[in-house]
Structures are given as C-alpha cells and as structure tokens.
Design a protein around this motif. Structure first.
Motif, PDB file in Angstrom:
ATOM      1  N   GLU A   1       0.828  -1.212   0.000  1.00 56.54           N
ATOM      2  CA  GLU A   1       0.000   0.000   0.000  1.00 56.54           C
ATOM      3  C   GLU A   1       0.859   1.258   0.000  1.00 56.54           C
ATOM      4  N   ARG A   2       1.975   1.185   0.691  1.00 59.63           N
ATOM      5  CA  ARG A   2       2.866   2.346   0.770  1.00 59.63           C
ATOM      6  C   ARG A   2       3.962   2.313  -0.292  1.00 59.63           C
ATOM      7  N   TYR A   3       4.434   1.108  -0.636  1.00 58.09           N
ATOM      8  CA  TYR A   3       5.522   0.941  -1.603  1.00 58.09           C
ATOM      9  C   TYR A   3       5.063  -0.023  -2.704  1.00 58.09           C
ATOM     10  N   PRO A   4       4.326   0.471  -3.698  1.00 58.74           N
ATOM     11  CA  PRO A   4       3.718  -0.412  -4.695  1.00 58.74           C
ATOM     12  C   PRO A   4       4.674  -0.976  -5.742  1.00 58.74           C
ATOM     13  N   THR A   5       5.920  -0.496  -5.788  1.00 64.85           N
ATOM     14  CA  THR A   5       6.857  -1.008  -6.789  1.00 64.85           C
ATOM     15  C   THR A   5       8.199  -1.389  -6.176  1.00 64.85           C
ATOM     16  N   ILE A   6       8.902  -2.250  -6.893  1.00 65.94           N
ATOM     17  CA  ILE A   6      10.288  -2.624  -6.598  1.00 65.94           C
ATOM     18  C   ILE A   6      11.058  -2.319  -7.878  1.00 65.94           C
ATOM     19  N   ARG A   7      12.232  -1.739  -7.728  1.00 66.59           N
ATOM     20  CA  ARG A   7      12.963  -1.314  -8.927  1.00 66.59           C
ATOM     21  C   ARG A   7      14.425  -1.726  -8.854  1.00 66.59           C
ATOM     22  N   PHE A   8      14.954  -2.195  -9.982  1.00 61.42           N
ATOM     23  CA  PHE A   8      16.384  -2.461 -10.091  1.00 61.42           C
ATOM     24  C   PHE A   8      16.930  -1.635 -11.247  1.00 61.42           C
ATOM     25  N   VAL A   9      17.955  -0.834 -10.957  1.00 58.21           N
ATOM     26  CA  VAL A   9      18.622  -0.035 -11.986  1.00 58.21           C
ATOM     27  C   VAL A   9      20.074  -0.489 -12.048  1.00 58.21           C
ATOM     28  N   GLY A  10      20.409  -1.212 -13.101  1.00 53.69           N
ATOM     29  CA  GLY A  10      21.777  -1.668 -13.318  1.00 53.69           C
ATOM     30  C   GLY A  10      22.571  -0.609 -14.041  1.00 53.69           C
ATOM     31  N   ARG A  11      23.740  -0.274 -13.517  1.00 48.72           N
ATOM     32  CA  ARG A  11      24.547   0.813 -14.077  1.00 48.72           C
ATOM     33  C   ARG A  11      25.644   0.330 -15.011  1.00 48.72           C
ATOM     34  N   SER A  12      26.015  -0.934 -14.950  1.00 48.83           N
ATOM     35  CA  SER A  12      27.043  -1.448 -15.853  1.00 48.83           C
ATOM     36  C   SER A  12      27.021  -2.971 -15.867  1.00 48.83           C
ATOM     37  N   ILE A  13      27.526  -3.525 -16.959  1.00 49.36           N
ATOM     38  CA  ILE A  13      27.676  -4.979 -17.082  1.00 49.36           C
ATOM     39  C   ILE A  13      29.159  -5.279 -17.169  1.00 49.36           C
ATOM     40  N   ASN A  14      29.618  -6.208 -16.352  1.00 53.18           N
ATOM     41  CA  ASN A  14      30.991  -6.687 -16.430  1.00 53.18           C
ATOM     42  C   ASN A  14      30.925  -8.085 -17.028  1.00 53.18           C
ATOM     43  N   LEU A  15      31.243  -8.205 -18.323  1.00 50.15           N
ATOM     44  CA  LEU A  15      31.163  -9.501 -18.994  1.00 50.15           C
ATOM     45  C   LEU A  15      32.436 -10.300 -18.754  1.00 50.15           C
ATOM     46  N   THR A  16      32.262 -11.548 -18.304  1.00 48.08           N
ATOM     47  CA  THR A  16      33.398 -12.445 -18.122  1.00 48.08           C
ATOM     48  C   THR A  16      33.554 -13.366 -19.329  1.00 48.08           C
ATOM     49  N   SER A  17      32.544 -13.360 -20.206  1.00 48.09           N
ATOM     50  CA  SER A  17      32.563 -14.070 -21.483  1.00 48.09           C
ATOM     51  C   SER A  17      31.530 -13.365 -22.357  1.00 48.09           C
ATOM     52  N   PRO A  18      31.386 -13.728 -23.614  1.00 53.81           N
ATOM     53  CA  PRO A  18      30.384 -13.054 -24.445  1.00 53.81           C
ATOM     54  C   PRO A  18      28.947 -13.216 -23.940  1.00 53.81           C
ATOM     55  N   THR A  19      28.710 -14.221 -23.090  1.00 54.01           N
ATOM     56  CA  THR A  19      27.333 -14.461 -22.643  1.00 54.01           C
ATOM     57  C   THR A  19      27.148 -14.476 -21.128  1.00 54.01           C
ATOM     58  N   ARG A  20      28.210 -14.288 -20.357  1.00 53.72           N
ATOM     59  CA  ARG A  20      28.087 -14.315 -18.902  1.00 53.72           C
ATOM     60  C   ARG A  20      28.724 -13.083 -18.283  1.00 53.72           C
ATOM     61  N   GLY A  21      28.161 -12.680 -17.140  1.00 52.35           N
ATOM     62  CA  GLY A  21      28.739 -11.540 -16.458  1.00 52.35           C
ATOM     63  C   GLY A  21      27.931 -11.142 -15.250  1.00 52.35           C
ATOM     64  N   THR A  22      28.211  -9.957 -14.742  1.00 50.45           N
ATOM     65  CA  THR A  22      27.492  -9.417 -13.592  1.00 50.45           C
ATOM     66  C   THR A  22      27.022  -8.009 -13.911  1.00 50.45           C
ATOM     67  N   VAL A  23      25.869  -7.680 -13.352  1.00 49.30           N
ATOM     68  CA  VAL A  23      25.319  -6.341 -13.486  1.00 49.30           C
ATOM     69  C   VAL A  23      25.329  -5.718 -12.096  1.00 49.30           C
ATOM     70  N   THR A  24      25.960  -4.581 -11.954  1.00 45.42           N
ATOM     71  CA  THR A  24      25.952  -3.885 -10.673  1.00 45.42           C
ATOM     72  C   THR A  24      24.973  -2.721 -10.761  1.00 45.42           C
ATOM     73  N   GLY A  25      24.268  -2.497  -9.674  1.00 46.96           N
ATOM     74  CA  GLY A  25      23.297  -1.417  -9.669  1.00 46.96           C
ATOM     75  C   GLY A  25      22.625  -1.274  -8.329  1.00 46.96           C
ATOM     76  N   GLU A  26      21.475  -0.598  -8.327  1.00 41.82           N
ATOM     77  CA  GLU A  26      20.744  -0.358  -7.085  1.00 41.82           C
ATOM     78  C   GLU A  26      19.381  -1.038  -7.128  1.00 41.82           C
ATOM     79  N   LEU A  27      19.071  -1.722  -6.050  1.00 44.66           N
ATOM     80  CA  LEU A  27      17.758  -2.331  -5.861  1.00 44.66           C
ATOM     81  C   LEU A  27      17.012  -1.484  -4.832  1.00 44.66           C
ATOM     82  N   THR A  28      15.780  -1.098  -5.176  1.00 45.40           N
ATOM     83  CA  THR A  28      14.943  -0.338  -4.252  1.00 45.40           C
ATOM     84  C   THR A  28      13.713  -1.164  -3.914  1.00 45.40           C
TER      85      THR A  28
END
Length: 194
Positions: free
Chosen positions: A104-131
C-alpha cells in the motif's frame, strides 16, 4: 612520405588495439522488456526445512547496451509489488502487508543496473541499485545471456539472472525464527528492440 608514415602508424595502432575497442563508437542498442515472456521470483527458506516462493508477474523495463562498452549499459526494471503472488493466502497477505513489502505504501520494486561486467560473451554481472520498501542498496545480479547481446542487433535477447539479498537490509525483519533472512531472486527476461 608523411602520408605513408601515417598509414603505417594507423595500421600498427589497429593491430595493437584491444578487441572491441573499435566498436565502442557503435550506436547504443535499445531494448524494452517483453513482460509476457519474463518473470521474477523470490525464494526464502521456511522453517529451515523447505522454502516459499513469491512471484512478481507484472513488470516493465528498458535496457541499453553499448557495443564494445558493456560498462556503459543501463538496465532499468520495475516490478509491480501489488501484483505479487504467493503459494497460499496467508503468505500472500503477510508479504503484501506492513511487515514485508507493504505494498500500500511501496507499490513497486525497482532495479537499476549501471554497468555490465562480462566475463565471457554471454556471462557476467550487473551492478546497480535495488529499491524495495523505500530502501535503496547496491546489489549485484549474475546474468547469463542466450547469445552475445552486442551481436544481437535487431533481434530479441533473452537472459537469466540471479541475486541473493538479505531481507533485513530492506526493513523486513519479522518472523526471523520461521523465515530465513537470505532471499534468492531469480529473473528470466526477454528483451525486444525498441
């Protein structure tokens, strides 16, 4: 002679340039999330013997990938917390209530990824903020793409993602003797060009 020297210098520069650097000037690839082919779930241990899984069936988002420069990617996904689904009515009411997501107070959840660090052409990590529940924290999403996203111009891109968070850091501290603190988040997403 000066022209020949420039040509040789440019050729040597091209040979010594790291792979992908020349592609950094490529136009950004813009996608939107295909919500009908995407889903996210959150699984938490229950009594230490089993687990309970909540699902977030409604979401929207956009992704921008810069070919040759994955560190400049932006992923922005919003989940409708009011549409949360749970395995039973009691769990659903508790998760939607004030002690957990307080939809009722917080109707959404949001993830904003600021960059992708690829360890291969198809795998990696996304760093960002989760609210979630009004709290924003830095988190890391491990991703696996079905194919190299930088080579998917004009075609849909699918990927899966995993993240573990501590629910207490988002103000969800109730039922600690019954419900585990670590939450395993699983994302399956399909992006289509926009």
């Amino acid at each position: 002679m000066l022209r020949l020297f420039r040509l040789i210098a440019l050729s040597l520069l091209a040979l010594t340039m790291p792979a992908g650097v020349g592609a950094q000037s490529g136009a950004p690839l813009n996608y939107r999330l295909d919500a009908s082919a995407s889903n996210v779930s959150a699984r938490v241990p229950f009594f230490g013997l089993s687990s309970k899984t909540a699902r977030f069936p409604r979401m929207q988002g956009a992704v921008t990938i810069v070919p040759g420069a994955p560190e400049r990617a932006v992923i922005d996904v919003t989940f409708d917390a009011t549409a949360l689904e749970a395995p039973d009515e009691t769990t659903l009411n508790r998760l939607r209530g004030e002690r957990f997501f307080w939809v009722e107070r917080y109707p959404t959840i949001r993830f904003v990824g600021r960059s992708i660090n690829l360890t291969s052409p198809t795998r990696g990590t996304v760093t960002g903020e989760l609210t979630a529940r009004g709290v924003t924290r830095n988190e890391t999403l491990s991703v696996t793409f079905e194919s190299d996203p930088s080579r998917s111009t004009g075609r849909p891109v699918s990927f899966t993602g995993e993240m573990e968070i501590d629910r207490r850091q988002y103000g969800m501290r109730s039922y600690q003797l019954i419900v585990g603190n670590k939450v395993d988040i699983q994302l399956r997403a399909r992006m289509v060009p926009r």
